[in-house]
Design a protein around this motif. Structure first.
Motif, short mmCIF file in Angstrom:
data_model
loop_
_atom_site.label_atom_id
_atom_site.label_comp_id
_atom_site.label_asym_id
_atom_site.label_seq_id
_atom_site.Cartn_x
_atom_site.Cartn_y
_atom_site.Cartn_z
N GLU A 4 -35.23 35.49 -97.35
CA GLU A 4 -34.08 36.40 -97.36
C GLU A 4 -32.77 35.63 -97.50
O GLU A 4 -31.89 36.00 -98.28
N VAL A 5 -32.65 34.56 -96.73
CA VAL A 5 -31.44 33.75 -96.76
C VAL A 5 -31.23 33.17 -98.16
O VAL A 5 -30.12 33.19 -98.70
N ASP A 6 -32.30 32.68 -98.77
CA ASP A 6 -32.19 32.11 -100.12
C ASP A 6 -31.66 33.13 -101.12
O ASP A 6 -30.89 32.79 -102.02
N ARG A 7 -32.08 34.39 -100.98
CA ARG A 7 -31.71 35.40 -101.96
C ARG A 7 -30.31 35.95 -101.76
O ARG A 7 -29.69 36.47 -102.70
N LEU A 8 -29.77 35.87 -100.53
CA LEU A 8 -28.53 36.59 -100.24
C LEU A 8 -27.33 35.70 -99.92
O LEU A 8 -26.18 36.16 -100.02
N LEU A 9 -27.56 34.47 -99.51
CA LEU A 9 -26.45 33.67 -98.97
C LEU A 9 -25.35 33.44 -100.00
O LEU A 9 -24.15 33.50 -99.66
N THR A 10 -25.69 33.18 -101.24
CA THR A 10 -24.66 32.95 -102.27
C THR A 10 -23.82 34.20 -102.50
O THR A 10 -22.58 34.13 -102.55
N ASP A 11 -24.48 35.35 -102.64
CA ASP A 11 -23.74 36.61 -102.83
C ASP A 11 -22.83 36.90 -101.64
O ASP A 11 -21.69 37.35 -101.81
N PHE A 12 -23.35 36.65 -100.44
CA PHE A 12 -22.54 36.92 -99.24
C PHE A 12 -21.33 36.00 -99.20
O PHE A 12 -20.22 36.41 -98.82
N GLY A 13 -21.52 34.74 -99.58
CA GLY A 13 -20.39 33.81 -99.59
C GLY A 13 -19.30 34.23 -100.56
O GLY A 13 -18.10 34.17 -100.24
N GLU A 14 -19.70 34.67 -101.74
CA GLU A 14 -18.73 35.13 -102.73
C GLU A 14 -18.01 36.39 -102.24
O GLU A 14 -16.81 36.57 -102.45
N THR A 15 -18.76 37.25 -101.58
CA THR A 15 -18.14 38.47 -101.02
C THR A 15 -17.09 38.13 -99.99
O THR A 15 -15.98 38.70 -99.99
N ILE A 16 -17.40 37.18 -99.11
CA ILE A 16 -16.45 36.76 -98.07
C ILE A 16 -15.17 36.23 -98.71
O ILE A 16 -14.05 36.51 -98.26
N GLY A 17 -15.34 35.45 -99.78
CA GLY A 17 -14.16 34.93 -100.47
C GLY A 17 -13.26 36.03 -100.98
O GLY A 17 -12.02 35.94 -100.88
#
Length: 395
Positions: free
Chosen positions: A206-219
């Motif tokens: 789950e972390v592998d699939r979502l962490l990049t998208d979540f980071g971009e969202t936070i930005g």
């Protein structure tokens, strides 16, 4: 069942969440049966602290998704047969299998075939209401009683021809005080400083699939709220993976380890960005408006192409609060819809005093009523009641 006869209970779990359920069940059964009860089987650290001598470390079998299962298939199969052999040798008065159906149900099937006199209690219903509904009737062959965590599941199993099913409540109904803020813990939403929970999942895949998208969202969100505070509770075995994954985030999250720190963060947060799963129920009970995202394993993505959505009780959703409330209270994004700009747009509404934020808060309040047990009491005690009834019937 004799008042003095020793009682042996086998419990088999496959991951950390099952270990927590198993430990609480053990405590409740020890309260009922006293020193004459003993336990055998497979469990994690919590169950071991209560006296279970586990057959092996549950990390051997704690995997999710077809890709991960296939990579470890040989060891998982070996562990299934090792567990079955051990249970047959122990000859317990009852076998309780907890969650992780890909592992625990394979154990139960083989125990039923080799030792049909051992009653089997299933704890946590597989999501037959979401997909593969035929599992319900097949389960009836090797599960005598099923303990459900969600209030609609007994009715589902009645309709699908599944085993006798009891709603014993969700463990979260015992944790209202930990999940909800005391006065002053959660600052008013009108304050400039916002606190956002980020929950990318409790499994590595789950972390592998979502962490990049979540980071971009936070930005993107931080451009509107420069003082945004990010709290990211992480399970210990994923701490290093997560620290590495967030190293290039434009806003560095505070990574929190441990249940106490996690729930303290819940009590402070104004909104949440989360993976789909039980955490959405935790957030709902805590009253935190959220947006949920999920990217599925390639196998389930292919399945989704054949049947793109499922409907239960008139609700099209993968989010537990929505299914329980029978209406889409929580916005969700799946697969190709998981886009940082789309997630940002929802979060900006939830981090301000908007009608969208208030509507979700109002909707989530109804979870209390829907999830309470009919006669009150605790979830673990209700589960222990059923296990003791099974022991008495077979005593």
């Amino acid at each position: 069942m004799s008042a003095q006869r020793p009682v042996k209970i086998a419990i088999v779990v496959g991951e950390e969440s099952g270990d927590l359920l198993g430990a609480r069940l053990m405590e409740a059964l020890q309260g009922r049966l006293g020193e004459r009860v003993s336990f055998c089987g497979l469990g994690g650290a919590r169950m071991q602290r209560l006296g279970l001598c586990t057959l092996f470390d549950i990390s051997d079998i704690s995997v999710m998704g077809l890709s991960a299962v296939m990579a470890r298939l040989s060891i998982i199969v070996r562990r299934v047969y090792q567990t079955v052999d051990a249970i047959i040798a122990e000859n317990p008065d009852v076998l309780v299998i907890i969650d992780s159906p890909d592992f625990t149900h394979n154990v139960a099937k083989r125990v039923r075939k080799r030792a049909p006199h051992i009653p089997v209690v299933g704890y946590v219903s597989p999501s037959v209401w979401a997909w593969r509904s035929g599992r319900a009737s097949k389960m009836k062959v090797y599960v005598d009683e099923l303990l459900a965590l969600l209030p609609f599941e007994p009715d589902v199993h009645r309709k699908l021809g599944g085993p006798t099913t009891h709603y014993v409540g969700h463990p979260l109904i015992e944790r209202f005080a930990e999940l909800r803020p005391a006065d002053g813990e959660r600052t008013p939403i009108s304050n400039d400083k916002k606190v956002l929970l980020v929950l990318p999942g409790s499994r590595g895949s789950e972390v592998d699939r979502l962490l990049t998208d979540f980071g971009e969202t936070i930005g993107l969100v931080s451009k509107r709220f420069p003082d945004l505070e990010i709290l990211l509770p992480a399970v210990p075995h994923l701490e290093e993976k997560i620290r590495s994954g967030v190293s290039d985030w434009p806003v560095k999250p505070h990574i929190l380890i441990g249940e106490e720190a996690k729930y303290a963060a819940f009590r402070r947060a104004h909104a949440a960005l989360a993976a789909s799963g039980t955490v959405s129920l935790e957030l709902g009970i805590s009253g935190i408006p959220m947006v949920v995202a999920y990217r599925v394993d390639w196998f389930f993505r292919r399945l989704k192409q054949l049947n793109r959505i499922f409907k239960f009780a008139g609700v099209t959703s993968m989010v537990l609060p929505n299914i329980i409330l029978q209406r889409n209270v929580v916005p969700e994004f799946l697969d190709e819809d998981v886009r940082p700009a789309a997630l940002r747009d929802v979060l900006l509404l939830l981090l301000q005093d908007t009608p969208q934020r208030q509507d979700q808060i109002d909707g989530l309040r109804a979870l209390d009523h829907e999830m309470q047990l009919e006669h009150g009491g605790s979830q673990s005690e209700a589960a222990a009641d059923v296990v003791v009834q099974v022991l008495n019937r077979h005593g």
